[in-house]
Design a protein around this motif. Structure first.
Motif, PDB file in Angstrom:
ATOM      1  N   VAL A  21       0.887  -1.174   0.000  1.00 16.64           N
ATOM      2  CA  VAL A  21       0.000   0.000   0.000  1.00 16.64           C
ATOM      3  C   VAL A  21       0.920   1.218   0.000  1.00 16.64           C
ATOM      4  N   MET A  22       0.835   2.021  -1.048  1.00 18.24           N
ATOM      5  CA  MET A  22       1.887   3.009  -1.278  1.00 18.24           C
ATOM      6  C   MET A  22       1.353   4.435  -1.417  1.00 18.24           C
ATOM      7  N   PRO A  23       2.217   5.427  -1.119  1.00 19.58           N
ATOM      8  CA  PRO A  23       1.806   6.837  -1.186  1.00 19.58           C
ATOM      9  C   PRO A  23       2.185   7.469  -2.526  1.00 19.58           C
ATOM     10  N   TRP A  24       1.697   8.666  -2.723  1.00 18.83           N
ATOM     11  CA  TRP A  24       1.859   9.370  -4.002  1.00 18.83           C
ATOM     12  C   TRP A  24       3.137  10.185  -4.067  1.00 18.83           C
ATOM     13  N   ASN A  25       3.853  10.375  -2.957  1.00 17.28           N
ATOM     14  CA  ASN A  25       4.883  11.424  -2.983  1.00 17.28           C
ATOM     15  C   ASN A  25       6.094  11.055  -3.840  1.00 17.28           C
ATOM     16  N   GLY A  80       3.100   5.393   4.250  1.00 16.66           N
ATOM     17  CA  GLY A  80       2.053   6.408   4.239  1.00 16.66           C
ATOM     18  C   GLY A  80       1.902   7.020   5.604  1.00 16.66           C
ATOM     19  N   SER A  81       0.714   7.478   5.888  1.00 13.25           N
ATOM     20  CA  SER A  81       0.469   8.217   7.126  1.00 13.25           C
ATOM     21  C   SER A  81       0.250   7.262   8.308  1.00 13.25           C
ATOM     22  N   GLU A  82       0.321   7.848   9.482  1.00 13.57           N
ATOM     23  CA  GLU A  82       0.143   7.056  10.703  1.00 13.57           C
ATOM     24  C   GLU A  82      -1.261   6.413  10.784  1.00 13.57           C
ATOM     25  N   SER A 121       8.391  14.941   1.597  1.00 16.45           N
ATOM     26  CA  SER A 121       9.171  13.720   1.774  1.00 16.45           C
ATOM     27  C   SER A 121       9.132  13.352   3.244  1.00 16.45           C
ATOM     28  N   CYS A 122       8.995  12.050   3.503  1.00 16.93           N
ATOM     29  CA  CYS A 122       8.956  11.614   4.898  1.00 16.93           C
ATOM     30  C   CYS A 122      10.252  11.937   5.608  1.00 16.93           C
ATOM     31  N   ILE A 123      11.392  11.871   4.892  1.00 16.20           N
ATOM     32  CA  ILE A 123      12.696  12.108   5.537  1.00 16.20           C
ATOM     33  C   ILE A 123      13.212  13.518   5.284  1.00 16.20           C
ATOM     34  N   TRP A 165       9.481   5.487  -6.936  1.00 25.26           N
ATOM     35  CA  TRP A 165      10.529   5.032  -6.012  1.00 25.26           C
ATOM     36  C   TRP A 165       9.963   4.245  -4.828  1.00 25.26           C
ATOM     37  N   GLN A 166       8.860   4.736  -4.249  1.00 27.50           N
ATOM     38  CA  GLN A 166       8.314   4.014  -3.099  1.00 27.50           C
ATOM     39  C   GLN A 166       7.953   2.582  -3.472  1.00 27.50           C
ATOM     40  N   VAL A 167       7.499   2.393  -4.689  1.00 26.57           N
ATOM     41  CA  VAL A 167       7.060   1.058  -5.114  1.00 26.57           C
ATOM     42  C   VAL A 167       8.260   0.191  -5.490  1.00 26.57           C
ATOM     43  N   ILE A 168       9.182   0.782  -6.236  1.00 28.21           N
ATOM     44  CA  ILE A 168      10.334  -0.013  -6.690  1.00 28.21           C
ATOM     45  C   ILE A 168      11.167  -0.495  -5.506  1.00 28.21           C
ATOM     46  N   ARG A 169      11.267   0.320  -4.478  1.00 27.01           N
ATOM     47  CA  ARG A 169      12.129  -0.117  -3.368  1.00 27.01           C
ATOM     48  C   ARG A 169      11.494  -1.275  -2.604  1.00 27.01           C
ATOM     49  N   PHE A 170      10.214  -1.485  -2.797  1.00 29.07           N
ATOM     50  CA  PHE A 170       9.592  -2.726  -2.320  1.00 29.07           C
ATOM     51  C   PHE A 170       9.710  -3.821  -3.389  1.00 29.07           C
ATOM     52  N   GLU A 190       3.263  17.896  15.089  1.00 28.44           N
ATOM     53  CA  GLU A 190       2.751  17.256  13.864  1.00 28.44           C
ATOM     54  C   GLU A 190       3.702  17.433  12.681  1.00 28.44           C
ATOM     55  N   GLU A 191       3.544  16.563  11.708  1.00 23.21           N
ATOM     56  CA  GLU A 191       4.397  16.575  10.518  1.00 23.21           C
ATOM     57  C   GLU A 191       3.947  17.691   9.569  1.00 23.21           C
ATOM     58  N   THR A 192       4.904  18.496   9.091  1.00 25.95           N
ATOM     59  CA  THR A 192       4.573  19.502   8.062  1.00 25.95           C
ATOM     60  C   THR A 192       4.926  18.902   6.701  1.00 25.95           C
ATOM     61  N   LEU A 238      -0.002  -4.230  -5.823  1.00 26.96           N
ATOM     62  CA  LEU A 238       0.149  -2.816  -5.487  1.00 26.96           C
ATOM     63  C   LEU A 238      -1.205  -2.140  -5.356  1.00 26.96           C
ATOM     64  N   LYS A 239      -1.459  -1.582  -4.160  1.00 27.12           N
ATOM     65  CA  LYS A 239      -2.577  -0.642  -4.014  1.00 27.12           C
ATOM     66  C   LYS A 239      -1.911   0.729  -3.883  1.00 27.12           C
ATOM     67  N   HIS A 240      -1.892   1.444  -4.986  1.00 25.92           N
ATOM     68  CA  HIS A 240      -1.206   2.739  -4.977  1.00 25.92           C
ATOM     69  C   HIS A 240      -2.181   3.814  -4.504  1.00 25.92           C
ATOM     70  N   ALA A 241      -1.641   4.994  -4.184  1.00 28.88           N
ATOM     71  CA  ALA A 241      -2.490   6.125  -3.791  1.00 28.88           C
ATOM     72  C   ALA A 241      -3.439   6.461  -4.939  1.00 28.88           C
ATOM     73  N   SER A 242      -4.642   6.896  -4.578  1.00 31.91           N
ATOM     74  CA  SER A 242      -5.691   7.078  -5.586  1.00 31.91           C
ATOM     75  C   SER A 242      -5.396   8.205  -6.572  1.00 31.91           C
ATOM     76  N   ASN A 243      -4.445   9.096  -6.230  1.00 27.81           N
ATOM     77  CA  ASN A 243      -4.147  10.205  -7.142  1.00 27.81           C
ATOM     78  C   ASN A 243      -2.980   9.950  -8.087  1.00 27.81           C
ATOM     79  N   GLU A 289       6.248   2.026   7.005  1.00 28.31           N
ATOM     80  CA  GLU A 289       7.110   3.195   6.826  1.00 28.31           C
ATOM     81  C   GLU A 289       6.195   4.408   6.882  1.00 28.31           C
ATOM     82  N   LEU A 290       6.140   5.061   8.022  1.00 24.47           N
ATOM     83  CA  LEU A 290       5.130   6.114   8.219  1.00 24.47           C
ATOM     84  C   LEU A 290       5.776   7.499   8.180  1.00 24.47           C
ATOM     85  N   GLY A 291       5.130   8.447   8.795  1.00 24.05           N
ATOM     86  CA  GLY A 291       5.603   9.825   8.672  1.00 24.05           C
ATOM     87  C   GLY A 291       6.829  10.111   9.510  1.00 24.05           C
TER      88      GLY A 291
HETATM   89  P1  NAP Z   1      -1.890   8.126   3.221  1.00 20.60           P
HETATM   90  O1  NAP Z   1      -3.088   8.962   3.137  1.00 20.60           O
HETATM   91  O2  NAP Z   1      -1.675   7.318   4.425  1.00 20.60           O
HETATM   92  O3  NAP Z   1      -1.905   7.198   1.933  1.00 20.60           O
HETATM   93  C1  NAP Z   1      -0.912   6.207   1.706  1.00 20.60           C
HETATM   94  C2  NAP Z   1      -1.582   4.998   1.105  1.00 20.60           C
HETATM   95  O4  NAP Z   1      -2.414   4.389   2.090  1.00 20.60           O
HETATM   96  C3  NAP Z   1      -2.498   5.316  -0.077  1.00 20.60           C
HETATM   97  O5  NAP Z   1      -2.424   4.254  -1.001  1.00 20.60           O
HETATM   98  C4  NAP Z   1      -3.876   5.379   0.574  1.00 20.60           C
HETATM   99  O6  NAP Z   1      -4.918   5.119  -0.334  1.00 20.60           O
HETATM  100  C5  NAP Z   1      -3.748   4.276   1.604  1.00 20.60           C
HETATM  101  N1  NAP Z   1      -4.622   4.419   2.748  1.00 20.60           N
HETATM  102  C6  NAP Z   1      -5.033   5.550   3.360  1.00 20.60           C
HETATM  103  N2  NAP Z   1      -5.796   5.261   4.429  1.00 20.60           N
HETATM  104  C7  NAP Z   1      -5.872   3.919   4.487  1.00 20.60           C
HETATM  105  C8  NAP Z   1      -6.541   3.004   5.354  1.00 20.60           C
HETATM  106  N3  NAP Z   1      -7.252   3.423   6.400  1.00 20.60           N
HETATM  107  N4  NAP Z   1      -6.418   1.687   5.113  1.00 20.60           N
HETATM  108  C9  NAP Z   1      -5.690   1.249   4.083  1.00 20.60           C
HETATM  109  N5  NAP Z   1      -5.039   2.050   3.213  1.00 20.60           N
HETATM  110  C10 NAP Z   1      -5.130   3.379   3.424  1.00 20.60           C
HETATM  111  O7  NAP Z   1      -0.561   8.969   3.056  1.00 20.60           O
HETATM  112  P2  NAP Z   1      -0.252  10.071   1.970  1.00 20.60           P
HETATM  113  O8  NAP Z   1      -0.915  11.330   2.385  1.00 20.60           O
HETATM  114  O9  NAP Z   1      -0.554   9.538   0.617  1.00 20.60           O
HETATM  115  O10 NAP Z   1       1.338  10.178   2.121  1.00 20.60           O
HETATM  116  C11 NAP Z   1       1.921  11.028   3.022  1.00 20.60           C
HETATM  117  C12 NAP Z   1       2.371  10.302   4.268  1.00 20.60           C
HETATM  118  O11 NAP Z   1       3.226   9.222   3.938  1.00 20.60           O
HETATM  119  C13 NAP Z   1       3.192  11.215   5.140  1.00 20.60           C
HETATM  120  O12 NAP Z   1       2.858  11.030   6.481  1.00 20.60           O
HETATM  121  C14 NAP Z   1       4.604  10.748   4.873  1.00 20.60           C
HETATM  122  O13 NAP Z   1       5.517  11.051   5.862  1.00 20.60           O
HETATM  123  C15 NAP Z   1       4.408   9.298   4.697  1.00 20.60           C
HETATM  124  N6  NAP Z   1       5.537   8.706   3.978  1.00 20.60           N
HETATM  125  C16 NAP Z   1       6.396   7.883   4.649  1.00 20.60           C
HETATM  126  C17 NAP Z   1       7.495   7.363   4.013  1.00 20.60           C
HETATM  127  C18 NAP Z   1       8.472   6.481   4.725  1.00 20.60           C
HETATM  128  O14 NAP Z   1       9.241   5.791   4.076  1.00 20.60           O
HETATM  129  N7  NAP Z   1       8.498   6.442   6.035  1.00 20.60           N
HETATM  130  C19 NAP Z   1       7.721   7.658   2.675  1.00 20.60           C
HETATM  131  C20 NAP Z   1       6.830   8.493   2.025  1.00 20.60           C
HETATM  132  C21 NAP Z   1       5.726   8.996   2.685  1.00 20.60           C
HETATM  133  P3  NAP Z   1      -5.808   6.309  -0.961  1.00 20.60           P
HETATM  134  O15 NAP Z   1      -4.894   7.176  -1.748  1.00 20.60           O
HETATM  135  O16 NAP Z   1      -6.800   5.601  -1.792  1.00 20.60           O
HETATM  136  O17 NAP Z   1      -6.401   7.028   0.221  1.00 20.60           O
END
Ligand code: NAP
Length: 459
Positions: free
Chosen positions: A132-136, A211-213, A266-268, A140-145, A363-365, A158-163, A233-235
């Motif tokens: 389950v991967m984010p859009w940022n 993705g997010s916490e 970027s998370c980091i 890269w996020q996908v390939i490193r997995f 909180e994370e900016t 892969l369930k990628h971010a909807s955007n 791998e969260l925020g």
């Molecule tokens: P997000 O809203 O958590 O989305 C990430 C992925 O999770 C998306 O595919 C999203 O799908 C899915 N998702 C969201 N809520 C879910 C739920 N309740 N159950 C299952 N899947 C769910 O995060 P984002 O806003 O895209 O990305 C930003 C966050 O990612 C930041 O906090 C950032 O720090 C973190 N991040 C961490 C790393 C790391 O390596 N530690 C790297 C990059 C980003 P939808 O798009 O369909 O909602």
């Protein structure tokens, strides 16, 4: 949330995609499960390495188109999109070359204490792993997995971010084109509400989420209930500490780069700048000047340093965090107010005089906002650095080796970069502690996360 590419520079919808219906999801899980059996029992590292190298070469050949898709879907400057693609190509070759050594297992030199003639370990793939991967960093996020997972003999869903659906669909084909058995890597076009039904499917053996916490908590609790392995791998709200012995010009240049790369999403990224009082004024003056000189604009323009934020929601969240801090007395040294559209632009912003009642302290900016903290000694630097619930990475600028040792020992973080900025490399373990998640990606650690370390005892 619709599954759609929306150009963050204009706010225009480029294309909407119909979610996969339950039948198509079933079909894709079945393909991944079928391919997992083939990869595990009927392929060698050598064969998989050939396919991985070929997939990397295809991505390299298609790099300009792939980079433009990244910029169009999430707004990162085109030069940085090209860097992202190159980094993916490098990681794919890296795992093609090193996977076998990373998973070679260990032999117990002296097996007598365990009553065996021989004892050793082997690493074996788990099977289908959901990502389950984010859009940022959409590739890269996908390939490193995906690169380590496929090299280990796992398959990926892969369930990628909807955007970022175009990036997701590009990845759906990449490994097929490189020669991997059909189904080795499949994209599921589904919303987040359908993720738990994939995790609970018996054919899916593990899950990784970046993705997010809140998303991490949800996915991890479903996986825990199923007793399935999860990596999170969260925020992060990474500290960037500057001590008196630092090279201040290099530190401020790197600080800007670390805060602002990838449109500051970027998370980091360094988010909190913790600066010793002896060098505070000089560092801050230089840092603010360099932030001010960044070129903000069309991400397709070669000269742009900073593009728009990726989503309207992210833009609103960031504005609210800054407004809260300013309302409670923060000093704005640069930027501060959201810019009217079109496009989800937020100006490079620097805030000082922060107090504990402000949300931004905890909180994370996820955008171009830097928080400044003044400190008087290393103990206070560590206390401020460790005061958030996150623990992803950290950067420390000091030439004093005893200070370096102090921060390596005391910072609550998965990574410490001395006189540099936090980055990910295929060669180094990547991951955090506390609410930044658990498990590691990249290096030998990452490839082993989704393997069974099997112990063999032989009389
Ligand atoms: P997000 O809203 O958590 O989305 C990430 C992925 O999770 C998306 O595919 C999203 O799908 C899915 N998702 C969201 N809520 C879910 C739920 N309740 N159950 C299952 N899947 C769910 O995060 P984002 O806003 O895209 O990305 C930003 C966050 O990612 C930041 O906090 C950032 O720090 C973190 N991040 C961490 C790393 C790391 O390596 N530690 C790297 C990059 C980003 P939808 O798009 O369909 O909602």
């Amino acid at each position: 949330m619709p599954i759609a590419s929306i150009n963050p520079f204009t706010g225009d919808t480029i294309e909407e995609f119909a979610p996969h219906d339950p039948g198509e999801v079933e079909n894709r899980i079945a393909q991944a499960a079928g391919a997992a059996a083939i990869l595990r029992f009927s392929t060698t590292f050598e064969q998989r390495a050939q396919w991985m190298h070929a997939s990397a070469d295809i991505l390299n050949d298609e790099s300009e188109a792939a980079a433009r898709t990244l910029t169009l879907e999430m707004g990162k400057p085109i030069r940085q999109a090209r860097d992202e693609v190159s980094k993916c190509v490098r990681a794919m070759h890296f795992y093609a070359e090193h996977a076998e050594a990373f998973l070679s297992g260990e032999s117990l030199d002296d097996a007598e204490p365990v009553g065996a003639a021989q004892a050793w370990t082997v690493w074996q793939p788990l099977g289908v792993v959901l990502a389950v991967m984010p859009w940022n960093l959409p590739l890269w996020q996908v390939i490193r997995f995906a690169a380590p997972a496929l090299m280990a003999g796992n398959t990926g869903l892969l369930k990628h971010a909807s955007n970022v659906p175009q990036s997701a669909l590009y990845l759906d084909e990449l490994f097929d084109k490189g020669g991997f058995p059909a189904g080795s890597f499949r994209t599921l076009l589904i919303g987040s509400a359908r993720v738990s039904s994939v995790i609970t499917d018996a054919r899916v053996k593990a899950v990784t989420l970046t993705g997010s916490e809140p998303a991490g908590r949800s996915v991890a609790s479903t996986a825990a209930n199923e007793v399935k392995k999860a990596v999170l791998e969260l925020g992060g709200s990474d500290p960037f500490i500057v001590m008196p012995s630092a090279d201040l010009d290099a530190a401020s240049t790197t600080a800007v780069r670390s805060r602002m790369t990838n449109n500051a999403q970027s998370c980091i990224a360094a988010k909190r700048f913790i600066v010793h009082t002896d060098v505070y004024d000089e560092f801050v003056g230089s840092f603010v000047d360099k932030m001010r000189s960044l070129v903000v604009g069309d991400p397709m323009d070669e000269s742009t340093d900073v593009g728009p934020l990726a989503t309207a929601a992210g833009h609103d969240d960031l504005s609210a965090l800054v407004d809260d801090a300013v309302a409670k007395g923060a000093t704005t040294l640069l930027g501060g107010a959201a810019v009217d559209g079109p496009g989800w632009f937020f100006p490079p912003t620097v805030l000082a005089d922060l107090t504990d009642d402000m949300r931004i302290v905890q909180e994370e900016t996820f955008g171009p906002v830097a928080s400044l903290y003044r400190l008087t000694d290393r103990e206070e630097a560590t206390r401020v650095a460790n005061q958030t619930t996150f623990g992803l990475s950290s950067a420390v600028w000091t030439l004093d080796s005893s200070e370096q040792d102090w921060f390596i020992t005391t910072l609550d973080a998965g990574m410490v970069f001395l006189n540099g900025m936090s980055r990910s490399y295929p060669e180094l373990p990547f991951g955090g502690i506390k609410n930044s998640g658990y498990g590691r990606e990249l290096s030998s650690s990452g490839i082993r996360e989704f393997c069974n370390q099997k112990t063999v005892w032989k009389a």
